[in-house]
Design a protein around this motif. Structure first.
Motif, PDB file in Angstrom:
ATOM      1  N   GLN A 216      -4.668 -22.619 -35.757  1.00 35.99           N
ATOM      2  CA  GLN A 216      -3.285 -22.856 -35.373  1.00 35.99           C
ATOM      3  C   GLN A 216      -2.985 -22.260 -34.006  1.00 35.99           C
ATOM      4  O   GLN A 216      -2.376 -22.903 -33.146  1.00 35.99           O
ATOM      5  CB  GLN A 216      -2.345 -22.268 -36.420  1.00 35.99           C
ATOM      6  CG  GLN A 216      -2.428 -22.934 -37.787  1.00 35.99           C
ATOM      7  CD  GLN A 216      -1.556 -22.242 -38.813  1.00 35.99           C
ATOM      8  OE1 GLN A 216      -0.728 -21.421 -38.462  1.00 35.99           O
ATOM      9  NE2 GLN A 216      -1.756 -22.564 -40.074  1.00 35.99           N
ATOM     10  N   LEU A 217      -3.425 -21.016 -33.809  1.00 36.27           N
ATOM     11  CA  LEU A 217      -3.179 -20.373 -32.517  1.00 36.27           C
ATOM     12  C   LEU A 217      -3.943 -21.082 -31.403  1.00 36.27           C
ATOM     13  O   LEU A 217      -3.431 -21.235 -30.290  1.00 36.27           O
ATOM     14  CB  LEU A 217      -3.592 -18.907 -32.594  1.00 36.27           C
ATOM     15  CG  LEU A 217      -2.766 -18.027 -33.540  1.00 36.27           C
ATOM     16  CD1 LEU A 217      -3.331 -16.621 -33.592  1.00 36.27           C
ATOM     17  CD2 LEU A 217      -1.306 -18.001 -33.110  1.00 36.27           C
ATOM     18  N   ALA A 221      -2.298 -22.689 -28.155  1.00 36.24           N
ATOM     19  CA  ALA A 221      -2.702 -22.313 -26.807  1.00 36.24           C
ATOM     20  C   ALA A 221      -3.120 -23.527 -25.988  1.00 36.24           C
ATOM     21  O   ALA A 221      -2.754 -23.659 -24.808  1.00 36.24           O
ATOM     22  CB  ALA A 221      -3.841 -21.297 -26.865  1.00 36.24           C
ATOM     23  N   ASP A 222      -3.856 -24.438 -26.613  1.00 34.14           N
ATOM     24  CA  ASP A 222      -4.241 -25.665 -25.915  1.00 34.14           C
ATOM     25  C   ASP A 222      -3.011 -26.472 -25.532  1.00 34.14           C
ATOM     26  O   ASP A 222      -2.926 -27.021 -24.420  1.00 34.14           O
ATOM     27  CB  ASP A 222      -5.172 -26.501 -26.796  1.00 34.14           C
ATOM     28  CG  ASP A 222      -6.515 -25.822 -27.011  1.00 34.14           C
ATOM     29  OD1 ASP A 222      -6.853 -24.935 -26.210  1.00 34.14           O
ATOM     30  OD2 ASP A 222      -7.196 -26.180 -27.992  1.00 34.14           O
ATOM     31  N   ALA A 223      -2.059 -26.546 -26.467  1.00 30.76           N
ATOM     32  CA  ALA A 223      -0.836 -27.300 -26.171  1.00 30.76           C
ATOM     33  C   ALA A 223      -0.047 -26.637 -25.053  1.00 30.76           C
ATOM     34  O   ALA A 223       0.513 -27.317 -24.172  1.00 30.76           O
ATOM     35  CB  ALA A 223       0.018 -27.420 -27.438  1.00 30.76           C
ATOM     36  N   ARG A 224       0.007 -25.295 -25.047  1.00 32.46           N
ATOM     37  CA  ARG A 224       0.729 -24.593 -23.988  1.00 32.46           C
ATOM     38  C   ARG A 224       0.065 -24.822 -22.629  1.00 32.46           C
ATOM     39  O   ARG A 224       0.751 -25.060 -21.626  1.00 32.46           O
ATOM     40  CB  ARG A 224       0.792 -23.101 -24.305  1.00 32.46           C
ATOM     41  CG  ARG A 224       1.784 -22.753 -25.400  1.00 32.46           C
ATOM     42  CD  ARG A 224       1.640 -21.289 -25.811  1.00 32.46           C
ATOM     43  NE  ARG A 224       1.885 -20.400 -24.689  1.00 32.46           N
ATOM     44  CZ  ARG A 224       3.089 -19.960 -24.334  1.00 32.46           C
ATOM     45  NH1 ARG A 224       4.154 -20.366 -25.002  1.00 32.46           N
ATOM     46  NH2 ARG A 224       3.243 -19.136 -23.315  1.00 32.46           N
ATOM     47  N   ILE A 430       7.202 -20.019 -29.252  1.00 35.80           N
ATOM     48  CA  ILE A 430       7.795 -19.262 -30.348  1.00 35.80           C
ATOM     49  C   ILE A 430       7.032 -19.499 -31.640  1.00 35.80           C
ATOM     50  O   ILE A 430       6.714 -18.569 -32.385  1.00 35.80           O
ATOM     51  CB  ILE A 430       9.280 -19.646 -30.516  1.00 35.80           C
ATOM     52  CG1 ILE A 430      10.064 -19.251 -29.260  1.00 35.80           C
ATOM     53  CG2 ILE A 430       9.875 -18.979 -31.746  1.00 35.80           C
ATOM     54  CD1 ILE A 430      11.494 -19.723 -29.267  1.00 35.80           C
ATOM     55  N   ALA A 431       6.695 -20.797 -31.919  1.00 42.43           N
ATOM     56  CA  ALA A 431       5.980 -21.115 -33.156  1.00 42.43           C
ATOM     57  C   ALA A 431       4.585 -20.521 -33.170  1.00 42.43           C
ATOM     58  O   ALA A 431       4.092 -20.056 -34.203  1.00 42.43           O
ATOM     59  CB  ALA A 431       5.906 -22.639 -33.334  1.00 42.43           C
ATOM     60  N   GLY A 432       3.910 -20.496 -32.014  1.00 42.49           N
ATOM     61  CA  GLY A 432       2.552 -19.967 -31.975  1.00 42.49           C
ATOM     62  C   GLY A 432       2.508 -18.462 -32.080  1.00 42.49           C
ATOM     63  O   GLY A 432       1.503 -17.888 -32.496  1.00 42.49           O
ATOM     64  N   SER A 433       3.583 -17.817 -31.694  1.00 41.13           N
ATOM     65  CA  SER A 433       3.589 -16.359 -31.752  1.00 41.13           C
ATOM     66  C   SER A 433       3.854 -15.831 -33.150  1.00 41.13           C
ATOM     67  O   SER A 433       3.678 -14.649 -33.408  1.00 41.13           O
ATOM     68  CB  SER A 433       4.649 -15.809 -30.780  1.00 41.13           C
ATOM     69  OG  SER A 433       5.942 -16.257 -31.163  1.00 41.13           O
ATOM     70  N   VAL A 434       4.287 -16.715 -34.082  1.00 45.82           N
ATOM     71  CA  VAL A 434       4.551 -16.301 -35.456  1.00 45.82           C
ATOM     72  C   VAL A 434       3.346 -16.703 -36.292  1.00 45.82           C
ATOM     73  O   VAL A 434       3.161 -17.869 -36.604  1.00 45.82           O
ATOM     74  CB  VAL A 434       5.836 -16.957 -36.010  1.00 45.82           C
ATOM     75  CG1 VAL A 434       6.083 -16.485 -37.429  1.00 45.82           C
ATOM     76  CG2 VAL A 434       7.013 -16.619 -35.113  1.00 45.82           C
ATOM     77  N   GLY A 435       2.455 -15.777 -36.649  1.00 51.24           N
ATOM     78  CA  GLY A 435       1.234 -16.061 -37.391  1.00 51.24           C
ATOM     79  C   GLY A 435       1.477 -16.075 -38.889  1.00 51.24           C
ATOM     80  O   GLY A 435       1.388 -15.035 -39.543  1.00 51.24           O
TER      81      GLY A 435
END
Length: 739
Positions: A216-217, A221-224, A430-435
Motif C-alpha cells: 500500500q505504501l 509513493a509511486d502515485a505521489r 494523507i491516506a498513505g501516511s495512515v498505515g
C-alpha cells in the motif's frame, strides 16, 4: 432327475441360433453375467495375489509409520476483510468495488503462498543461519555448498543458497486453507520442532500483514511521484497559458475591471475599461442631452419678465421688492405732496433707477439662457462624439476578446487540472501516511503439544487404499495378459458359439464320476447331451467328433462321458478313438489297443470284427489301433467317409474322439466325414487366439460346430454362479471335491 435335466437343457433345436448356454438358459441372461459378478469372479481368481499385495502395502505402511520421525503442526487463523478500516474520509488508490469481487480473495490466497513472502519470513527469523531449522526438516547441509555449522564466516553465495533452500522448505511445509463462506484463512506449518512450527506460522501471518502494508505504501509513493511529475508539467503549462493571456490583453489594450470565476472553474469577464468608459460617457451624454433640451425649452419659452429664471432670480426679486417699497413710499408722498415736491421727485427718480436695474438684470438673465443652451448643445455634441469613438473601440475589443477568451479558457483548463491533481496529491499523502491493514490475526499459533504425524490409522488406511489400487492394477494387467477362458459367459462373447455346458475340475476319476448318475460330473455331461440334442432338426447328431484346440483339454473325457450318457438313454453308441497319434480311450475302458481304426482305414473290411463291446449299457468302442506311419494320409482318403457311413448303419450314434486341431490336420479331416464337431475348451487353458484359429480351421473344411464344452472350471467359479445345484446341493459337493 434326467427329466429335470432334460427340461433344464431344453429350449431350442438350434443353440447356435438361440444362444443356449449351460442349463439351457439363453445367453442374454446367462452367458454374459453381470459386470459386478465378473469383477467378483476375477477377484476370486486372483485373491491370493490381491491379498499378498494388500498385506505388503500394509506392512510397508506400518514400517514407514514406525520409522518416520514425529512432526508437529502449528496453526493460526487470520481474517482478510474486503475493505480497509477508515481512519480518514480520504479515498485510497483502489476502487470501492474492486475488493468485492472474488478475485480479491483469490489474489490474497496466492500472495499467502508467494515466494516473496517466504523470503520475508526467512529474513525475519534469520532461518538461513539456523541449523536447527534445517534439522527440523531432516536436511543435512553440505558444508562445501552451504558452509560449516559456524555461520560467522558464511560467504554471500553460501548465505544466498541457504536462504533459497530455507524459503523452499517454508513453501513446501506451509499450508493455506481458506474457510469456506467466510473471510477467515487457516495457516498451518509442519516440522519436527513444535516451537519452530509456531514461530514460522506467527511470523508468516505478521509478515503477510507487513507485506500488505508495504504494498500500500509503495503504491502510494509511486502515485505521489507520478503526481509530482504531472503537477510540475501542469504548473509550467498553467504559467505559460496565463502569461499568454495577459500578454495578449496588454498588447490589445484589454483592461479587465471586473472578472469572476464560475462554479465550473471558468473565468467570466464582467466588464472591461472601455465598457466602463462607454457606460459613463453614455450616462453623461444622456444628462447633457437632457440639459440641452431643458435649456432649449427655457430659451424658447415666455418673455423675459415672466420666465422662471427671472421670477426666481434673487437679484431681480430684491430689486422688485425694493421698487415695491419705494413705490409705496412715493404713493404715500403724492397723497400729501405734489409730484414736483423734491422728496416726491427723488422717490420717482429712485423708482426709475430701480426699473432700469430690473430691466438690465432681466436682460442679463435672458442672455444667460441663450448661453446655457449653447453650452449644453456643445457638451452634448462632444459627448456624442466620444461615445461614438468608444463604440468603435469596443467593437474592435470584442473581436480581440475571441482570441483572449481562447487563451483564458486554456488557462482555466490548466488551472482546473492543476487544482484537481494538487488536491489528489494531498489526499494520497494523507491516506498513505495512515498505515492501517485490512488483515488481522484472529488466533495466533501456540506451540503444539502432540505430534500431528505420523498417524498410524491414517497411514494404514492410506496403505490399504494404495495396496488395493495396486492389486486392482495388477489384477487387470494379469487379466489382460491371461488370454485363457475363465468364465462360461466368455464363450458367446468371444466366439459367437453356443455353450453346450461346462464341467467342473474334479480330483475323482472320470469313471467314478460318470458311474454315479447323481454326481455333479454325470449331471454336467447329461446337461451337455441334452443341449446337444437341440443342435439338429433330427435331435441328437448321428455322428460327430469331439476335438480341442490343444492336448489335455478334456476331449477324450468328454467323448467317453457323452458316449456313456447317450448309452444310458437306450441308444446304441459307438465311441471311436480317432486320435491315432496319442490314443486314450482304451485306457479309460481298460482295453488293449491291438486292432482298431487304423486297421479299418488301412484296408480291413471286416469292421464289425474290429468293434468291441463294453460292460456299459449301449456302449461299443472302436479303438485307434496300431499307430500308423502317417495318420493324416489314412484320414485323407475317402475311406473314412465310407467307414463312418457304415458305422452309422450299425449304431444309432457315432462319437469320434479326434486329435487336437492346432498343429495337426487330423481333426479337420475327420470333421468332413461327420455331421459336425463339439469343441472342448479348457478353462484358463488355450489362448483365445488359439481357439479362434481352431474354429477357423474347422470352418475352412465346412465342419459344422454344434457348440463348445468348457472343462476344468475351478470350484470358485462353480460356487459363485456356475454350479450344478439345480436344487440338489451339488454346489457343496463341488466345493469339497474340487482340485
Amino acid at each position: 432327475m434326467r427329466e429335470a435335466a432334460e427340461v433344464q437343457g431344453g429350449g431350442s433345436a438350434n443353440p447356435k441360433a438361440s444362444g443356449l448356454g449351460q442349463g439351457g438358459h439363453v445367453n442374454d441372461s446367462y452367458a454374459v453375467p453381470p459386470i459386478l459378478k465378473q469383477y467378483w469372479h476375477t477377484a476370486l481368481r486372483w485373491r491370493w495375489l490381491i491379498g499378498a499385495i494388500i498385506a505388503g502395502a500394509l506392512a510397508v505402511g506400518l514400517i514407514v509409520t514406525l520409522l518416520t520421525p514425529a512432526r508437529y503442526t502449528a496453526s493460526s487463523q487470520i481474517e482478510i476483510s474486503r475493505e480497509q478500516k477508515k481512519i480518514t474520509n480520504v479515498e485510497g488508490l483502489d476502487s470501492a468495488t474492486a475488493d468485492s469481487d472474488m478475485e480479491f480473495y483469490e489474489t490474497q490466497y496466492a500472495l499467502l503462498r508467494s515466494y516473496s513472502l517466504g523470503e520475508r519470513v526467512t529474513r525475519k527469523l534469520d532461518l538461513a543461519r539456523r541449523d536447527d531449522f534445517f534439522a527440523a526438516h531432516g536436511i543435512s547441509l553440505d558444508a562445501e555448498r552451504f558452509g560449516a555449522a559456524d555461520q560467522s564466516n558464511l560467504t554471500a553465495g553460501q548465505l544466498a543458497a541457504r536462504e533459497k533452500l530455507a524459503t523452499k522448505l517454508l513453501l513446501d511445509n506451509i499450508e493455506v486453507s481458506p474457510v469456506r463462506r467466510s473471510r477467515l484463512v487457516d495457516l498451518s506449518y509442519t516440522s519436527r520442532s513444535p516451537t519452530l512450527s509456531a514461530q514460522v506460522v506467527n511470523a508468516w501471518a505478521s509478515q503477510f500483514i507487513a507485506a500488505s502494508m508495504d504494498r500500500q505504501l509503495a503504491s502510494t509513493a509511486d502515485a505521489r511521484r507520478f503526481l509530482e511529475e504531472r503537477l510540475g508539467n501542469l504548473r509550467a503549462r498553467l504559467e505559460q497559458s496565463e502569461r499568454e493571456a495577459v500578454t495578449y490583453a496588454s498588447r490589445n489594450d484589454i483592461v479587465t475591471l471586473d472578472a469572476v470565476r464560475g462554479t465550473d472553474g471558468k473565468t467570466q469577464v464582467q466588464r472591461t475599461m472601455i465598457q466602463s468608459d462607454l457606460e459613463a460617457l453614455n450616462t453623461a451624454l444622456n444628462a447633457a442631452r437632457a440639459d440641452r433640451i431643458a435649456a432649449e425649452s427655457r430659451l424658447t419659452g415666455r418673455s423675459d419678465d415672466d420666465n422662471v429664471d427671472a421670477l426666481t432670480n434673487p437679484t431681480i426679486t430684491q430689486l422688485r421688492q425694493k421698487r415695491a417699497d419705494v413705490a409705496s413710499d412715493y404713493a404715500k408722498m403724492i397723497v400729501r405732496f405734489e409730484p414736483n415736491y423734491p422728496t416726491a421727485k427723488a422717490l420717482m427718480m429712485q423708482i426709475k433707477s430701480l426699473d432700469e436695474a430690473i430691466a438690465r438684470e432681466t436682460a442679463r438673465v435672458g442672455n444667460s439662457r441663450a448661453q446655457s443652451y449653447r453650452e449644453a448643445l456643445k457638451r452634448e455634441q462632444d459627448l456624442g462624439a466620444q461615445v461614438a469613438a468608444l463604440k468603435g473601440r469596443l467593437d474592435e475589443q470584442q473581436h480581440d476578446a475571441i482570441q483572449y477568451n481562447i487563451y483564458q479558457r486554456e488557462a482555466d483548463t490548466n488551472r482546473q487540472l492543476y487544482d484537481a491533481l494538487l488536491q489528489r496529491y494531498k489526499e494520497i499523502g494523507i491516506a498513505g501516511s495512515v498505515g492501517v491493514s485490512n488483515i488481522v490475526v484472529v488466533d495466533p499459533a501456540g506451540v503444539p503439544s502432540a505430534p500431528s504425524a505420523p498417524s498410524l490409522p491414517k497411514n494404514m488406511a492410506l496403505a490399504f487404499v494404495i495396496g488395493l489400487a495396486l492389486a486392482v492394477i495388477a489384477t487387470l494387467a494379469l487379466e489382460q495378459i491371461d488370454e485363457g477362458i475363465s468364465q462360461p459367459g466368455q464363450i458367446q462373447q468371444l466366439f459367437q458359439l453356443p455353450l453346450l455346458g461346462h464341467v467342473p475340475l474334479s480330483d475323482s476319476s472320470v469313471t467314478e464320476g460318470i458311474e454315479d448318475p447323481k454326481s455333479y460330473f454325470s449331471e454336467a455331461y447329461f446337461t451337455i447331451r441334452s443341449n446337444l440334442a437341440f443342435t439338429t432338426d433330427h435331435g441328437l447328431p448321428r455322428s460327430f467328433i469331439v476335438t480341442s484346440t490343444q492336448p489335455a483339454e478334456g476331449k477324450s473325457t468328454t467323448s467317453y462321458a457323452l458316449a456313456r450318457i447317450i448309452g444310458r438313454t437306450g441308444k446304441n453308441v459307438l465311441l471311436v478313438d480317432g486320435d491315432m497319434r496319442s490314443p486314450d480311450i482304451h485306457h479309460l475302458l481298460g482295453l488293449d489297443n491291438a486292432v482298431g481304426l487304423s486297421n479299418a482305414l488301412a484296408g480291413d473290411d471286416n469292421v464289425a470284427a474290429l468293434i468291441r463291446s463294453t460292460p456299459h449299457k449301449g456302449l461299443s468302442v472302436l479303438t485307434s489301433g496300431p499307430k500308423p506311419p502317417s495318420a493324416a494320409e489314412l484320414l485323407s482318403s475317402d475311406r473314412i467317409r465310407h467307414l463312418v457311413g457304415e458305422l452309422q448303419g450299425m449304431f444309432d450314434h457315432v462319437i469320434i474322439d479326434a486329435p487336437p486341431i492346432l498343429g495337426l490336420s487330423d481333426a479337420p479331416l475327420l470333421g468332413r466325414a461327420v455331421e459336425g464337431a463339439v469343441l472342448v475348451i479348457q478353462a484358463e487353458g488355450a489362448a483365445v487366439r488359439g481357439v479362434r484359429a481352431a474354429i477357423s480351421r474347422l470352418r475352412m473344411v465346412n465342419t459344422h460346430i454344434f457348440g463348445t464344452v468348457l472343462t476344468k472350471i475351478k470350484a470358485s467359479e462353480l460356487a459363485y454362479g456356475y454350479g450344478y445345484g439345480y436344487g440338489y446341493g451339488y454346489g457343496d459337493d463341488v466345493e469339497n471335491k474340487a482340485a
